[in-house]
Design an enzyme around this catalytic site. Structure first.
Site, PDB file in Angstrom:
ATOM      1  N   ASP B 198       0.904  -1.143   0.000  1.00 15.96           N
ATOM      2  CA  ASP B 198       0.000   0.000   0.000  1.00 15.96           C
ATOM      3  C   ASP B 198       0.944   1.195   0.000  1.00 15.96           C
ATOM      4  O   ASP B 198       1.535   1.521   1.021  1.00 15.96           O
ATOM      5  CB  ASP B 198      -0.877  -0.002   1.263  1.00 15.96           C
ATOM      6  CG  ASP B 198      -1.831   1.183   1.286  1.00 15.96           C
ATOM      7  OD1 ASP B 198      -1.582   2.153   0.545  1.00 15.96           O
ATOM      8  OD2 ASP B 198      -2.811   1.136   2.050  1.00 15.96           O
ATOM      9  N   HIS B 199       1.112   1.809  -1.171  1.00 17.58           N
ATOM     10  CA  HIS B 199       2.207   2.780  -1.304  1.00 17.58           C
ATOM     11  C   HIS B 199       2.060   3.966  -0.364  1.00 17.58           C
ATOM     12  O   HIS B 199       3.020   4.671  -0.094  1.00 17.58           O
ATOM     13  CB  HIS B 199       2.338   3.256  -2.755  1.00 17.58           C
ATOM     14  CG  HIS B 199       1.227   4.131  -3.208  1.00 17.58           C
ATOM     15  ND1 HIS B 199       0.090   3.642  -3.768  1.00 17.58           N
ATOM     16  CD2 HIS B 199       1.075   5.474  -3.159  1.00 17.58           C
ATOM     17  CE1 HIS B 199      -0.720   4.647  -4.049  1.00 17.58           C
ATOM     18  NE2 HIS B 199      -0.147   5.769  -3.695  1.00 17.58           N
ATOM     19  N   HIS B 261      -6.038   2.829   2.289  1.00 15.11           N
ATOM     20  CA  HIS B 261      -5.324   4.042   2.705  1.00 15.11           C
ATOM     21  C   HIS B 261      -5.920   4.664   3.976  1.00 15.11           C
ATOM     22  O   HIS B 261      -5.214   4.916   4.950  1.00 15.11           O
ATOM     23  CB  HIS B 261      -5.372   5.116   1.615  1.00 15.11           C
ATOM     24  CG  HIS B 261      -4.757   4.708   0.320  1.00 15.11           C
ATOM     25  ND1 HIS B 261      -3.758   3.772   0.227  1.00 15.11           N
ATOM     26  CD2 HIS B 261      -4.988   5.129  -0.948  1.00 15.11           C
ATOM     27  CE1 HIS B 261      -3.416   3.643  -1.045  1.00 15.11           C
ATOM     28  NE2 HIS B 261      -4.144   4.448  -1.769  1.00 15.11           N
TER      29      HIS B 261
END
Lengths: 461, 510
Positions: B198-199, B261
């Site tokens: 999950d960048h 996120h």
């Protein structure tokens, strides 16, 4: 690192023969004015947003320009108070000629931030009264870095006092006059200064790629045992004379202290060849060889190769790191510098070599001044108002900024074919190096340890 | 994870020295968009920073009929176009390309994987890589299972050294599919070797939430329901769905942003102090928070959530179309492009504190931030008039684009009388550190090579997050609450404001 803006900063305040109180008062006025810019009566004035005070001490006009250039390049992104101090004999002693320039930028958040660049020309040697001179101007709550361009007056009482106002002393030990003695002076400062003072050395920063390459080789878990099996270490460096051996000594000081080696003895031969014997794990005596090599395209004192070899766990290994192995001979600045050195032949001992080097440096300084004078005569511009188009930069010091460099790593393990790994190191940029030094906070226990080990080695060689 | 090998003494003091053991990184889908925009540029920038060890190599694997040379040409083009550092350094790129290779792989053909295996073995020997391999699935999620199974069938998931697999979000589309994906991956790789990217978690400022909370003494004592009134998490984008219409129309904001996120940010803000900054300690605490989220069930969904879809409007001075007019979006689509939620963390620390989450596309600007709103002082001795301009204290953690932290507090307005007003104290990430911020993918790729999964999502985190989302999705499919619309360029539908007004609060201006 973005290139510094070459636009000349016009001072917003200038006065001659003033005291530091006058500068402080002017600075206060400038700050109040800035805080109100763009803010109506009901709006909040700009808050202070500065991250450090950077005090640069210069002894020549050229150094002052270098300092201003590097500081401006940094403050574009990191709003700071910069104080540049330079000795100028025609200023009345006890007074100063001062100017304040401001550089305003918009932060990423859209806020305007102001950097202040204060230039102080003082009538006596800057180092003698630096602390009382700049202490009242320093920002509270942010670090103060003291960047000494050239050679600090090690042992001078005023210099020692000046160190008390700073969180870190920034120097370039590759630029020192009398490099051998000055380097030992630096080591003494590191050993005796107050515990909160960090020392940041441009030369140490230049060694980072070498340290990284060596550390990387030993990083894999299956190669960690190689550290105990090292049987040969060699460093090649450019130029002879003990003063040129500092970088190599610093690198070996780092390596040996990290691995817990103990220096037993060292011998220095003629022409810069040397050998140091360390007691290593398993009560083995290991020799580290220092070898000067002629490389016209590298600076005096630069490291050109490192070799580490040995065997462990039934496997042999050899790590070789070479700098600019295929680089063609470079003409220009360094070529000119080499020629100047040939005009001043060195004596038969190290001291003679250093004297010759100093003479060559003076010669270059004179040429530099003449060049500037001719330029200004030709253009009619006042000194500093313009620069030569495509100027020839003559190396003024022992060391000149490097061009981009290549580090070629060659790894041989067991009987497998040689693994070649090419890495690039950015072209040397003083502002970028300074920024890297400051970004680490300038408190580097590894440097302190390596400096002490290097000084011990230099004394023994 | 416990590392029995002592630290490398030569690495001490090297700034930003995080070097992995030599390894081969296989990128499945190497000719695709993710590889072009993010992965190849990130690896190039790692090379530029001298963070790749001697011997490291990239092996592109995709169905396109390329060879080493043509893939290098492709890599050159995309790195030149998308690298964060510009202009691209030709010498670094040239050296980097010497360690880039290509194998044509049809994911359905085991023979192609055998050919890949042979290539890896050859490189392994020539480059002293000791069998270390990272398999990066830069491919659509449905291919993960096939790739994992083929790796297992050809024995590439085992051997000397390490073997790791990296997969991109979405990690499933609901709890059931996420569990199935986890089961498939764990059948081939140990959970410690599965890296779910999950960048967001690779962003410096997200990591700074941990530093802010747990490296400073002054915040922790106030970080609870005694003093905190509420928490608002905003993840706004000004862009529309662009070329991702087909994917987005199936996913929607709740799955695309909130499930991963936004809930990750919530977990970082709400978690208890981990015992150490290591992978399991941090993720253990995050998963406790996610499991403590009070489920939003049935009738509650309509009261505690808002879903919206943008219509045409103006964004950043430009007229834009509505969602249903976007490329590859169904004309009658009911997919949400905006989601707002009120959630509670049912534990001692956060009892009664609402966490408001809002996320959406075509909002006025791109901003991600977390605002911690404190309660009002119990008694204001200056009188109501003096403090009429005064809001409660607030801490804002700005994640993007203007990374930083602000503290809002009251101060006396300079004047003869006593009048108070809000002022802010700002910490700006970019100016305060004399260091360039790395790109999230660079950090995460390096973490993966090093074997540090702290900033990657663990299987149980994924499942806990889906457990909150699934009932909401189910109710939304039944049109509860009804889909609201909002004009592009506004802060979402009016219902989002009402969600907070009902609690006597309002969204802060992001």
């Amino acid at each position: 690192m973005s290139t510094p803006q070459d636009t000349k900063l016009e001072p917003v305040w200038h006065a001659e023969g003033v005291h530091v109180g006058d500068v402080l008062s002017a600075l206060g006025d400038i700050r109040r004015k800035f805080a109100r810019v763009g803010a109506g009566d009901e709006e909040q004035p700009h808050s202070r947003n500065r991250v450090m005070t950077l005090v640069a001490v210069a002894t020549t006009e050229a150094d002052e320009k270098r300092a201003l250039r590097a500081c401006r390049a940094i403050t574009v992104h990191h709003p700071s108070l910069v104080i540049v101090v330079r000795e100028q004999p025609d200023v009345v002693k006890g007074r100063m000629d001062a100017s304040i320039a401001t550089d305003t930028h918009q932060s990423s958040a859209g806020l305007e931030v102001q950097c202040e660049i204060v230039t102080l020309h003082v009538g006596s040697a800057a180092g003698e009264h630096l602390a009382p001179l700049v202490d009242p101007l320093l920002l509270s709550g942010v670090p103060t870095y003291l960047w000494w361009l050239g050679t600090p007056p090690f042992g001078n009482r005023g210099f020692t006092e000046a160190l008390k106002i700073g969180d870190a002393l920034v120097v370039d030990s590759a630029h020192f006059d009398q490099p051998y003695h000055s380097f030992l002076g630096l080591a003494d400062v590191a050993a005796s200064s107050h515990e909160h003072l960090g020392i940041a050395d441009f030369q140490w920063q230049r060694l980072s790629p070498w340290r990284e390459m060596i550390a990387q080789f030993f990083e894999p878990k299956d190669r960690r045992l190689f550290m105990q099996g090292i049987s040969e270490v060699g460093v090649d460096y450019v130029g002879d004379g003990r003063g040129n051996r500092i970088g190599a000594a610093l690198l070996i000081g780092w390596f040996s202290s990290a691995l817990g080696w103990k220096l037993e003895r060292a011998v220095g031969g003629s022409g810069g060849v040397g050998a140091a014997h360390f007691m290593v794990a398993g009560n083995r005596l290991l020799e580290v060889a220092f070898r000067p090599v002629p490389k016209a395209d590298l600076s005096q004192g630069a490291i050109s190769a490192v070799r580490i070899g040995g065997a462990s766990g039934g496997r042999t290994f050899q790590l070789s790191i070479l700098r600019d192995p295929e680089r063609p001979h470079m003409l220009g600045a360094e070529g000119a510098a080499m020629e100047l050195r040939e005009l001043h032949p060195s004596g038969e001992d190290h001291a003679g070599a250093e004297v010759a080097e100093r003479k060559a440096a003076q010669h270059r300084e004179t040429l530099l001044k003449i060049r500037d004078m001719l330029h200004h005569t030709n253009t009619g511009d006042l000194p500093g108002d313009s620069t030569l188009k495509n100027p020839t930069v003559l190396a003024r010091d022992r060391r000149h900024p490097d061009n981009a460099q290549i580090l070629l790593t060659m790894i041989d393990i067991g009987g497998a074919e040689t693994l070649r790994h090419v890495q690039h190191v950015d072209a040397e940029d003083e502002a970028a190096l300074l920024l890297e030094l400051l970004s680490t906070g300038a408190h580097d226990a590894v440097y302190d340890r390596s400096l002490a080990a290097a000084a011990e080695l230099m004394r023994a060689l | 994870m416990t590392d029995p090998v002592p630290p490398n003494p030569l690495a001490e003091g090297l700034h930003d020295y995080r070097v992995a053991d030599p390894s081969l990184m296989v990128i499945f889908g190497a000719t695709g968009d993710l590889s072009a925009r993010k992965l190849l540029p990130a690896v190039y920038n790692l090379a530029k920073q001298r963070l790749l060890p001697a011997g490291f190599a990239v092996v592109g694997a995709a169905i396109d009929d390329l060879n080493d040379d043509s893939f290098r040409k492709h890599a050159t083009e995309v790195i030149t176009k998308f690298s964060r550092t510009q202009p691209v350094d030709g010498r670094v790129l040239q050296s980097f390309l010497e360690s880039v290779f290509y194998v044509r792989v049809d994911f359905g053909k085991v023979d192609d994987f055998k050919a890949l295996h042979r290539k890896l073995d050859d490189l392994d020997h020539a480059r002293h890589v000791s069998g270390n391999r990272v398999f990066y699935c830069a491919t659509p999620p449905p291919t993960y299972e096939t790739i994992a199974e083929q790796l297992k069938a050809t024995g590439m998931n085992a051997g000397p050294g390490f073997q790791r697999i990296v997969v991109e979000k979405p990690f499933g589309s609901d709890l059931k599919s996420a569990r199935e994906l986890n089961r498939i991956l764990q059948r081939v790789f140990h959970e410690d070797s599965v890296f779910r990217i999950d960048h967001y978690l690779g962003k410096e400022t997200v990591q700074n939430i941990l530093a802010f909370r747990f490296a400073n003494l002054i915040f922790e004592p106030v970080w609870n329901s005694n003093l905190i009134d509420s928490v608002q998490i905003t993840a706004a984008e000004e862009i529309g769905v662009e070329m991702r219409g087909a994917y987005y129309d199936k996913a929607g904001t709740l799955r695309d942003i909130v499930q991963n996120h936004a809930l990750q940010l919530l977990a970082l803000v709400a978690m208890e102090p981990p015992v150490a900054f290591d992978a399991n300690a941090v993720r253990d605490e995050k998963v406790k928070v996610l499991r403590a989220l009070r489920p939003i069930l049935d009738d509650e969904v309509a009261k505690a959530t808002v879903r919206g879809q943008y219509t045409h409007g103006w964004v950043l001075g430009e007229q834009v179309t509505g969602y249903r007019q976007e490329h590859a979006v169904a004309p009658g689509s009911l997919t949400e492009t905006f989601a707002a939620l009120r959630v509670f963390v049912d534990n001692w620390r956060w009892a009664g504190v609402p966490f408001y989450i809002r996320a959406g596309k075509r909002l006025p600007k791109r901003v991600t931030e977390i605002r911690i709103l404190f309660k009002r002082t119990p008694h204001l001795m200056f009188g109501r008039k003096a403090a009429e301009d005064l809001d409660p204290n607030a801490i804002t953690l700005r994640i993007q684009p203007e990374e930083g932290i602000s503290l809002r507090f009251g101060a006396k307005v300079p004047s003869a009388g006593m009048r108070l007003r809000d002022v802010t104290m700002d910490f700006e990430y970019m100016t305060s550190f004399l260091i360039e911020t790395p790109e999230a993918y660079e950090r995460l790729l390096l973490d993966c090579m090093i074997g540090d999964p702290t900033l990657f999502t663990r299987a149980d985190e994924v499942e806990a997050a889906w457990a909150l989302i699934d009932p909401i999705e189910a109710a939304w499919r039944d049109d509860r609450p009804p889909l609201a619309t909002y004009a592009a360029g506004t802060w979402g539908p009016a219902a989002a404001d009402k969600l907070l007004h009902a609690d006597g609060r309002e969204w802060h201006r992001a």
